[in-house]
Design a protein around this motif. Sequence first.
Motif, mmCIF file in Angstrom:
data_model
loop_
_atom_site.group_PDB
_atom_site.id
_atom_site.type_symbol
_atom_site.label_atom_id
_atom_site.label_comp_id
_atom_site.label_asym_id
_atom_site.label_seq_id
_atom_site.Cartn_x
_atom_site.Cartn_y
_atom_site.Cartn_z
ATOM 1 N N ILE A 279 9.866 -0.346 9.457
ATOM 2 C CA ILE A 279 9.897 0.431 8.210
ATOM 3 C C ILE A 279 8.630 1.288 8.089
ATOM 4 O O ILE A 279 8.654 2.435 7.647
ATOM 5 C CB ILE A 279 10.042 -0.519 6.987
ATOM 6 C CG1 ILE A 279 11.409 -1.216 7.044
ATOM 7 C CG2 ILE A 279 9.886 0.228 5.678
ATOM 8 C CD1 ILE A 279 11.559 -2.366 6.056
ATOM 9 N N THR A 280 7.518 0.705 8.522
ATOM 10 C CA THR A 280 6.240 1.407 8.454
ATOM 11 C C THR A 280 6.279 2.709 9.268
ATOM 12 O O THR A 280 5.712 3.731 8.847
ATOM 13 C CB THR A 280 5.121 0.478 8.977
ATOM 14 O OG1 THR A 280 5.066 -0.636 8.111
ATOM 15 C CG2 THR A 280 3.779 1.154 9.012
ATOM 16 N N ILE A 281 6.987 2.678 10.416
ATOM 17 C CA ILE A 281 7.083 3.896 11.238
ATOM 18 C C ILE A 281 7.749 5.008 10.425
ATOM 19 O O ILE A 281 7.298 6.152 10.404
ATOM 20 C CB ILE A 281 7.869 3.601 12.536
ATOM 21 C CG1 ILE A 281 7.017 2.706 13.448
ATOM 22 C CG2 ILE A 281 8.263 4.893 13.264
ATOM 23 C CD1 ILE A 281 7.764 2.137 14.638
ATOM 24 N N ARG A 282 8.828 4.626 9.686
ATOM 25 C CA ARG A 282 9.527 5.644 8.875
ATOM 26 C C ARG A 282 8.648 6.121 7.712
ATOM 27 O O ARG A 282 8.669 7.288 7.336
ATOM 28 C CB ARG A 282 10.849 5.075 8.349
ATOM 29 C CG ARG A 282 11.861 5.038 9.461
ATOM 30 C CD ARG A 282 13.190 4.455 9.037
ATOM 31 N NE ARG A 282 13.680 3.659 10.163
ATOM 32 C CZ ARG A 282 14.258 2.484 10.083
ATOM 33 N NH1 ARG A 282 14.461 1.932 8.911
ATOM 34 N NH2 ARG A 282 14.640 1.852 11.151
ATOM 35 N N ARG B 183 7.268 9.878 6.823
ATOM 36 C CA ARG B 183 7.295 10.534 5.508
ATOM 37 C C ARG B 183 5.927 11.130 5.182
ATOM 38 O O ARG B 183 5.832 12.254 4.694
ATOM 39 C CB ARG B 183 7.661 9.518 4.416
ATOM 40 C CG ARG B 183 9.116 9.178 4.363
ATOM 41 C CD ARG B 183 9.455 8.334 3.138
ATOM 42 N NE ARG B 183 10.855 7.938 3.207
ATOM 43 C CZ ARG B 183 11.439 7.109 2.373
ATOM 44 N NH1 ARG B 183 10.749 6.554 1.394
ATOM 45 N NH2 ARG B 183 12.723 6.819 2.486
ATOM 46 N N LEU B 184 4.891 10.362 5.461
ATOM 47 C CA LEU B 184 3.535 10.829 5.167
ATOM 48 C C LEU B 184 3.237 12.099 5.963
ATOM 49 O O LEU B 184 2.746 13.100 5.418
ATOM 50 C CB LEU B 184 2.522 9.721 5.504
ATOM 51 C CG LEU B 184 1.074 9.994 5.175
ATOM 52 C CD1 LEU B 184 0.879 10.202 3.670
ATOM 53 C CD2 LEU B 184 0.178 8.847 5.636
ATOM 54 N N ASN B 185 3.574 12.078 7.253
ATOM 55 C CA ASN B 185 3.329 13.255 8.110
ATOM 56 C C ASN B 185 4.125 14.461 7.655
ATOM 57 O O ASN B 185 3.658 15.592 7.724
ATOM 58 C CB ASN B 185 3.705 12.941 9.560
ATOM 59 C CG ASN B 185 2.665 12.052 10.192
ATOM 60 O OD1 ASN B 185 1.520 12.018 9.735
ATOM 61 N ND2 ASN B 185 3.057 11.300 11.204
ATOM 62 N N ASP B 186 5.378 14.198 7.196
ATOM 63 C CA ASP B 186 6.248 15.298 6.777
ATOM 64 C C ASP B 186 5.991 15.729 5.332
ATOM 65 O O ASP B 186 6.670 16.624 4.808
ATOM 66 C CB ASP B 186 7.729 14.888 6.902
ATOM 67 C CG ASP B 186 8.100 14.604 8.357
ATOM 68 O OD1 ASP B 186 7.326 15.019 9.241
ATOM 69 O OD2 ASP B 186 9.140 13.971 8.595
ATOM 70 N N LYS C 31 0.832 -1.214 0.000
ATOM 71 C CA LYS C 31 0.000 0.000 0.000
ATOM 72 C C LYS C 31 0.870 1.269 0.000
ATOM 73 O O LYS C 31 0.431 2.322 -0.448
ATOM 74 C CB LYS C 31 -0.976 0.020 1.176
ATOM 75 C CG LYS C 31 -0.318 0.090 2.532
ATOM 76 C CD LYS C 31 -1.387 0.042 3.623
ATOM 77 C CE LYS C 31 -0.754 -0.019 4.994
ATOM 78 N NZ LYS C 31 -1.231 -1.075 5.833
ATOM 79 N N TYR C 32 2.115 1.131 0.504
ATOM 80 C CA TYR C 32 2.965 2.320 0.563
ATOM 81 C C TYR C 32 3.491 2.734 -0.806
ATOM 82 O O TYR C 32 3.764 3.896 -1.035
ATOM 83 C CB TYR C 32 4.127 2.099 1.544
ATOM 84 C CG TYR C 32 3.635 2.032 2.967
ATOM 85 C CD1 TYR C 32 3.257 3.190 3.641
ATOM 86 C CD2 TYR C 32 3.496 0.815 3.619
ATOM 87 C CE1 TYR C 32 2.782 3.142 4.936
ATOM 88 C CE2 TYR C 32 3.020 0.755 4.915
ATOM 89 C CZ TYR C 32 2.658 1.923 5.566
ATOM 90 O OH TYR C 32 2.168 1.879 6.844
#
Length: 381
Positions: free
Chosen positions: A217-220, A224-227, A181-182
């Motif tokens: 990896i999902t946390i990173r 990215r999504l937040n930033d 999904k990423y």
Amino acid sequence: MKLLINDKYTNNPNDRVLDSIISKRDIGAPVIGMYCGYAPVELVRAMGAVPVCLCAFSRKTIPPAEAVLPSNLCPLIKSSYGYIKTDTCPFYALSQAIIGETTCDGKKKMFELINHIKPTHIMDLPQLPDEREALATWITMVHKLKDWIEKTFSARITEEHLESEIKESNQKKRLMNDFFKYIAHSPPLMSWEELYDVFGIELVSDSHELRQQLNAITIRLDERLNDGVFIGSIQSPRVLVSGCPVGGDAAKVFKVIEEAGGVIVAMEACSGMKGYTIEIKVDTGDPIAALAEAYLQIPCSCMTPNQRRFDMLDEMIDRFKPHAVIDVILQGCHSYNIESHRIERHVRDKHQLPFLKVETDFTESDRAMIKTRVQALFESI
Ligand code: SF4
Ligand code: SF4
């Protein structure tokens, strides 16, 4: 952009696989080399052995290979054979036995040139998958593979171990499919190179380790999504790449797509997402038959008809929402090359998507020409 996977293997993901194989070999696990997605890895793992992929994507071993093989043969076969001829493939060196399959003619005949070096077993793959007899034949071939592995390594593969490996595989496929999904995100949150690193992690991990790694990896990726950090932008043409396996020097096509401003959102080939799409039935009472049934569904162009490839493409187009499809054909791969015509009609007629066929090898000589054609494709979107 911060590294998605921040470890000692980031510069050379192949080393991750190599280190993992060596550490398992050092505690007594046999190593078995394979060339194709049709070889059921669960059988190998159920014996406690490590499966290793021997397909090679480097142009450097092609000249020595061409001393024996025709120069107009698929570069993947030439590269793989060249590594063996020059004794430079660490994965082949570690392999104690080899499994091949009767997929394309080039591979099939190449196996005859190497089968004296290490114990080699060839699986006779039925190529009319919808015929009634095909499954029965393939079940027999999977049984024969099991018997051969057991005999070669004086080991026993129990139904319990096999069933357990099948469940392991299914869990890993589900984790990976969810993780895609990423890259499906618009714009994608990860690049194709990062996803290839994740494929490497998947190869060497059990489902528990994979879950842990993917969580990290999902946390990173969520950061990215937040930033607001993405690969490309919302305007970047989204590309689904289909066709022959791509890696190493052939990955120039991926790089060219990026240089032309595109983003890769899906990879249909065996080197990409294909292997994660088919789950194996569990608790059927006959794990060999379940394995055979699942593996026979792999939609390689060596199959005729190959309707499952079109069905898989439909699903991928629905999920990853590409703006264009680029079909990568390795020179000399007649089955993918001929099938490309029907893929083009399907993509254009059913999905109204622009389509480009790129026929290439592992050299850099056509890079500029590919870039021009990809740019022209993007201008038509
Ligand atoms: S493309 Fe076909 S022959 Fe090649 S690895 Fe995949 S399944 Fe095997
Ligand atoms: S890319 Fe085509 S010709 Fe090359 S090994 Fe795979 S199926 Fe065979």
